[in-house]
Write a protein that holds these residues in place. Structure first.
Motif, mmCIF file in Angstrom:
data_model
loop_
_atom_site.group_PDB
_atom_site.id
_atom_site.type_symbol
_atom_site.label_atom_id
_atom_site.label_comp_id
_atom_site.label_asym_id
_atom_site.label_seq_id
_atom_site.Cartn_x
_atom_site.Cartn_y
_atom_site.Cartn_z
ATOM 1 N N VAL A 234 18.120 45.670 93.628
ATOM 2 C CA VAL A 234 17.120 46.665 93.248
ATOM 3 C C VAL A 234 17.128 47.791 94.276
ATOM 4 N N GLY A 235 17.272 49.014 93.776
ATOM 5 C CA GLY A 235 17.237 50.185 94.638
ATOM 6 C C GLY A 235 16.254 51.207 94.105
ATOM 7 N N THR A 236 16.009 52.241 94.874
ATOM 8 C CA THR A 236 15.070 53.284 94.444
ATOM 9 C C THR A 236 15.603 54.078 93.267
ATOM 10 N N GLY A 237 16.918 53.977 93.005
ATOM 11 C CA GLY A 237 17.503 54.749 91.912
ATOM 12 C C GLY A 237 17.986 53.924 90.741
ATOM 13 N N GLY A 238 17.811 52.610 90.802
ATOM 14 C CA GLY A 238 18.273 51.785 89.703
ATOM 15 C C GLY A 238 18.368 50.328 90.085
ATOM 16 N N ILE A 239 18.899 49.538 89.163
ATOM 17 C CA ILE A 239 19.045 48.104 89.382
ATOM 18 C C ILE A 239 20.403 47.660 88.867
ATOM 19 N N ARG A 248 31.258 40.356 86.245
ATOM 20 C CA ARG A 248 30.626 41.411 85.451
ATOM 21 C C ARG A 248 29.557 42.098 86.283
ATOM 22 N N LEU A 249 29.365 43.394 86.022
ATOM 23 C CA LEU A 249 28.376 44.173 86.758
ATOM 24 C C LEU A 249 27.763 45.202 85.817
ATOM 25 N N LYS A 250 26.434 45.137 85.632
ATOM 26 C CA LYS A 250 25.730 46.052 84.741
ATOM 27 C C LYS A 250 24.697 46.834 85.547
ATOM 28 N N LEU A 251 24.651 48.144 85.326
ATOM 29 C CA LEU A 251 23.732 49.024 86.051
ATOM 30 C C LEU A 251 22.734 49.657 85.100
ATOM 31 N N PHE A 252 21.473 49.747 85.548
ATOM 32 C CA PHE A 252 20.402 50.379 84.780
ATOM 33 C C PHE A 252 19.725 51.431 85.660
ATOM 34 N N ASN A 253 19.366 52.559 85.043
ATOM 35 C CA ASN A 253 18.414 53.471 85.692
ATOM 36 C C ASN A 253 17.514 54.065 84.617
ATOM 37 N N ASP A 254 16.770 55.125 84.913
ATOM 38 C CA ASP A 254 15.823 55.688 83.953
ATOM 39 C C ASP A 254 16.502 56.301 82.740
ATOM 40 N N GLU A 255 17.776 56.624 82.840
ATOM 41 C CA GLU A 255 18.460 57.370 81.782
ATOM 42 C C GLU A 255 19.523 56.591 81.042
ATOM 43 N N TRP A 256 20.127 55.602 81.663
ATOM 44 C CA TRP A 256 21.244 54.945 81.000
ATOM 45 C C TRP A 256 21.415 53.482 81.435
ATOM 46 N N VAL A 257 22.223 52.778 80.652
ATOM 47 C CA VAL A 257 22.688 51.427 80.989
ATOM 48 C C VAL A 257 24.198 51.459 80.873
ATOM 49 N N LYS A 258 24.890 50.959 81.857
ATOM 50 C CA LYS A 258 26.353 50.975 81.758
ATOM 51 C C LYS A 258 26.969 49.771 82.468
ATOM 52 N N ASP A 259 28.135 49.379 81.968
ATOM 53 C CA ASP A 259 28.900 48.296 82.569
ATOM 54 C C ASP A 259 29.965 48.888 83.480
ATOM 55 N N ALA A 260 30.056 48.351 84.681
ATOM 56 C CA ALA A 260 31.079 48.820 85.609
ATOM 57 C C ALA A 260 32.449 48.324 85.155
#
Length: 315
Positions: A234-239, A248-260
């Motif tokens: 968990v970071g200030t800019g996303g999770i 597997r690695l999945k990233l979320f923020n206020d605008e998008w969800v994406k798989d690395a």
């Protein structure tokens, strides 16, 4: 060509032998031999990977090796490692580096005095998902890190004989979380216990790690009937959600969800190739003796915290 050997060919050691044999077929190393106190086992693995078996690691140490993987019970790390180090043979010792601070420091000191490469086998540092996550963190994709939590649970491994869950499994995530934060652990607090194991051998633990501006949590046990190996950042800019096993690695923020995008590869292969590269080029490994010592210190303090109920300072 780098001449290598393996001491201890149990569950993990046989995979060291296998990877070295694959590298040998590619002309990158010569697998000189393997040693195990169970000589029948050594002969079986030697036949499988086309090398020479030894019943005694001291006999293998006489074979003009350049490098060796030491994959024996933790309580034997010091005596086996020193045999090779004092012969100026470069050493990869499986994690944890040793069973005590004193023994770890003895291994490190001997390596420095003999000017050899010492690497500790914290294999998850070479997991492609971890490497990608580190890259994204350094690029600022998650902002400033706040918490990192790991879950490493599953059934008891029959190979474990001489250490509890914190030293055997918890140490993996202690090291990875410190690596991702980019700083050493400052404090540690843990709760642990034994359900099916004898007193003094914890089989479940919850460990809290304190950093300058963040926290880490490690949940680990030998009681869960299915294996889980996950990490959440968990970071200030996303999770970010990472799966060690599936890479597997999945990233979320206020605008998008994406798989690395991750180029999946066996972590052990990455680790041993890095070790051989360090031997060839005489460069410091990603996990040197001091990194291994820090992970061990934190794990031992976690055990002490669980016994005393106190928060421990990491010196």
């Amino acid at each position: 060509m780098i001449r290598v050997g393996v001491v201890g060919v149990g569950m993990m050691g046989q995979h060291h032998a296998r990877v070295y044999s694959e590298l040998a077929k590619e002309g990158k190393v010569e697998l000189v031999g393997i040693a195990d106190i169970n000589f029948e086992r050594a002969k079986e693995i030697a036949r499988r990977f086309n090398t020479t078996p030894y019943p005694d690691y001291k006999e293998l140490a006489k074979e003009r090796l350049d490098a060796v993987s030491i994959v024996v019970p933790t309580s034997l790390h010091r005596q086996v490692a020193l045999e090779f180090i004092n012969r100026s043979i470069n050493v990869l010792v499986e994690k944890p580096i040793a069973d005590s601070i004193e023994n770890a420091e003895a291994i490190i000191q001997a390596a420095e005095e003999n000017d050899i490469i010492l690497m500790v086998g914290h294999i998850e540092r070479f997991n492609p998902a971890v490497l990608k996550l580190k890259e994204l963190i350094e690029r600022g994709e998650l902002g400033k890190l706040v918490t990192i939590s790991a879950k490493r649970v599953g059934p008891m491994a029959a190979r474990i004989r001489d250490v509890g869950i914190i030293i055997d499994l918890g140490v993996h995530d202690i090291d990875v979380i410190s690596y991702l934060f980019g700083e050493p652990v400052r404090t540690v607090y843990a709760r642990a216990g034994n359900v099916v194991h004898p007193a003094g051998v914890e089989d479940h633990a919850l460990i809290t790690l304190g950093f300058e501006d963040g926290s880490g949590i490690v949940e680990t046990n030998w009681l869960t009937p299915h294996k889980t190996r996950t990490l959440t950042v968990v970071g200030t800019g996303g999770i970010a959600y990472m799966d060690y096993i599936e890479q597997r690695l999945k990233l979320f923020n206020d605008e998008w969800v994406k798989d690395a995008k991750i180029n999946k590869r066996e972590p052990l292969r990455n680790e041993l190739e890095h070790f051989i590269e360090c031997v060839e080029e005489k460069k410091t490994p990603l996990i040197d003796g001091y990194a291994g010592l820090h992970a061990l210190k934190v794990a031992l303090l976690a055990q002490k915290s669980a016994r005393t109920g106190k928060v421990m300072e990491v010196e």
